[in-house]
Design a protein around this motif. Sequence first.
Motif, mmCIF file in Angstrom:
data_model
loop_
_atom_site.group_PDB
_atom_site.id
_atom_site.type_symbol
_atom_site.label_atom_id
_atom_site.label_comp_id
_atom_site.label_asym_id
_atom_site.label_seq_id
_atom_site.Cartn_x
_atom_site.Cartn_y
_atom_site.Cartn_z
ATOM 1 N N GLY A 81 -6.232 -3.385 -15.253
ATOM 2 C CA GLY A 81 -5.200 -4.485 -15.437
ATOM 3 C C GLY A 81 -3.847 -4.208 -14.989
ATOM 4 N N GLU A 82 -3.477 -2.960 -14.437
ATOM 5 C CA GLU A 82 -2.222 -2.614 -13.990
ATOM 6 C C GLU A 82 -2.122 -3.263 -12.468
ATOM 7 O OE1 GLU A 82 -0.564 1.154 -15.729
ATOM 8 O OE2 GLU A 82 -2.452 1.707 -14.681
ATOM 9 N N SER A 83 -0.898 -3.723 -12.278
ATOM 10 C CA SER A 83 -0.680 -4.129 -10.925
ATOM 11 C C SER A 83 0.378 -2.863 -10.073
ATOM 12 C CB SER A 83 0.405 -5.306 -10.924
ATOM 13 O OG SER A 83 0.890 -5.674 -9.616
ATOM 14 N N VAL A 84 -0.157 -2.979 -8.806
ATOM 15 C CA VAL A 84 0.274 -1.695 -8.051
ATOM 16 C C VAL A 84 1.065 -2.084 -7.141
ATOM 17 C CG1 VAL A 84 -0.521 0.385 -6.831
ATOM 18 C CG2 VAL A 84 -1.631 -0.508 -8.705
ATOM 19 N N ASP A 85 2.261 -1.302 -6.640
ATOM 20 C CA ASP A 85 3.003 -1.849 -5.352
ATOM 21 C C ASP A 85 2.630 -0.361 -4.365
ATOM 22 O OD1 ASP A 85 4.317 -3.772 -6.952
ATOM 23 O OD2 ASP A 85 6.132 -2.491 -7.552
ATOM 24 N N PHE A 86 2.191 -0.979 -3.248
ATOM 25 C CA PHE A 86 2.207 -0.085 -2.189
ATOM 26 C C PHE A 86 3.113 0.097 -1.108
ATOM 27 C CE2 PHE A 86 -2.313 -0.801 -3.630
ATOM 28 C CZ PHE A 86 -2.870 0.302 -3.544
ATOM 29 N N ARG A 87 3.409 1.214 -0.465
ATOM 30 C CA ARG A 87 4.075 1.458 0.559
ATOM 31 C C ARG A 87 3.549 2.403 1.679
ATOM 32 N NH1 ARG A 87 7.858 5.944 0.172
ATOM 33 N NH2 ARG A 87 7.783 6.737 -2.007
ATOM 34 N N THR A 88 3.644 2.091 2.848
ATOM 35 C CA THR A 88 3.134 3.048 3.862
ATOM 36 C C THR A 88 4.031 3.359 5.171
ATOM 37 O OG1 THR A 88 0.889 3.472 5.066
ATOM 38 C CG2 THR A 88 1.995 1.394 5.062
ATOM 39 N N TYR A 89 3.782 4.791 5.556
ATOM 40 C CA TYR A 89 4.352 4.974 6.601
ATOM 41 C C TYR A 89 3.866 6.211 7.383
ATOM 42 C CZ TYR A 89 5.969 8.622 3.611
ATOM 43 O OH TYR A 89 6.189 9.416 2.731
ATOM 44 N N ALA A 90 4.152 6.640 8.575
ATOM 45 C CA ALA A 90 3.365 7.631 9.554
ATOM 46 C C ALA A 90 4.272 8.697 9.553
ATOM 47 C CB ALA A 90 2.868 7.128 10.663
ATOM 48 N N GLU A 91 4.152 9.942 9.733
ATOM 49 C CA GLU A 91 4.824 10.831 9.883
ATOM 50 C C GLU A 91 4.084 12.269 10.545
ATOM 51 O OE1 GLU A 91 6.128 12.426 5.945
ATOM 52 O OE2 GLU A 91 4.289 13.029 5.211
ATOM 53 N N ASN A 92 4.776 13.201 10.796
ATOM 54 C CA ASN A 92 4.139 14.299 11.474
ATOM 55 C C ASN A 92 3.471 14.079 12.530
ATOM 56 O OD1 ASN A 92 3.900 17.433 11.431
ATOM 57 N ND2 ASN A 92 2.475 17.248 9.861
ATOM 58 N N LEU A 93 3.794 13.577 13.682
ATOM 59 C CA LEU A 93 3.194 13.558 14.793
ATOM 60 C C LEU A 93 3.259 14.807 15.603
ATOM 61 C CD1 LEU A 93 1.710 11.687 17.013
ATOM 62 C CD2 LEU A 93 3.924 11.316 18.226
ATOM 63 N N ARG A 94 1.973 15.242 16.041
ATOM 64 C CA ARG A 94 2.081 16.908 16.395
ATOM 65 C C ARG A 94 0.972 17.013 17.518
ATOM 66 N NH1 ARG A 94 0.191 15.857 11.516
ATOM 67 N NH2 ARG A 94 -1.790 16.697 10.792
#
Length: 376
Positions: free
Chosen positions: A203-216
């Motif tokens: 029953g919980e509402s979730v906030d999401f965020r996303t990003y990219a890192e560590n290109l190698r």
Amino acid sequence: MASRDHEPDDLTLHDLIEGPTQDLTSARSALAARTPQAEATQDLSALVPPRPVDHEVDGTSGDPQRRQLHDRPGGSPGGSPGGSPGGGQGERARVELGRLPGAGALYRRALLGALPGTGRRRGRKLPALELSVAGVTVDRAHLADYDRVCGFRLADRLPATYLHVLGFPLSLRLMTAADFPIPLTGVVHVANRITVARPVRVGESVDFRTYAENLRPHERGRQLDVVLVGSVDGEEVWRGVSTYLGKERAAGGGPRRDRGDRPAPPAFSAQWRVTPRVGTDYARVSGDHNPIHTSKLGARLFGFPRPIAHGMWSKARCLAALESRLPDAYTVDVAFKLPVPLPSTVAFGATAGGAGWDFGLHGARDGRPHLVGTVR
């Protein structure tokens, strides 16, 4: 005629491009109905501001589905680092979406971009961008379907891997941006780490965020990490880090793997028959319609003799086998080794190690590793 347990329903190229779509944000269906579908395929590179701004752009002006924020130097709200090793930027612009995008439109865009004569030059750096969406809720029928496909029992708390599915369209949108350095088509998911800070309830509402890192660099191309963070009432409760490999003709210059370093598989405790239905069923519940998992033609286009199981299905199936022995807070870390061809028979084994578990998924006949992982 071959049975469904041995051959998937094959798709034409038209089917691959015009495949099914699914919006997992059921609570926002009314808002989604008022939003043009073209918004889901818009390039995100233009949303990154050319210079810092110190105010929020009103989400009601211009596009009501999108708000653009600029993070403080050094990171995003919540304490995540703003810079990305290999990305060359010290801070990210944050774009808040009004709803989760439709995964199907994004896959169609990626597939069309892979056709001869339609490719474009990829960026050499990571986009200085973080995407977010608030108020994602769980459709109980969808959760039950996911549990059935992956082997979890029905329960009030969400499986750790289900949060990956719930927020996956947000990460998919980031990865289909025009300047993303690795094309989505043909990308290889090589590792995934999920940290559960506490159980998340249905029953919980979730906030999401996303990003990219560590290109190698990598010996076969380039790798990067896509981070997806889930929060409830401002508290981070879940974090997933997916490592992707983009194969390139020129060697990436990264460290070579030790080919002889193959740990002995744990004693097998179960065998699972993995049919072609696993590819199509998991695509339906996850929104991941990559044709290498669902079509003989799609698999052959990207160098696989037959479809292969989703890596995140393999991880979820292993986690379901350990479900009754998992604590409230833990990190489950896996490396995807050899693909699981469809159909095939795999063997699962797990041993108690330290404060958690070591587990693996191997070929039942030859013992070749498909997945190795730990729970700590």
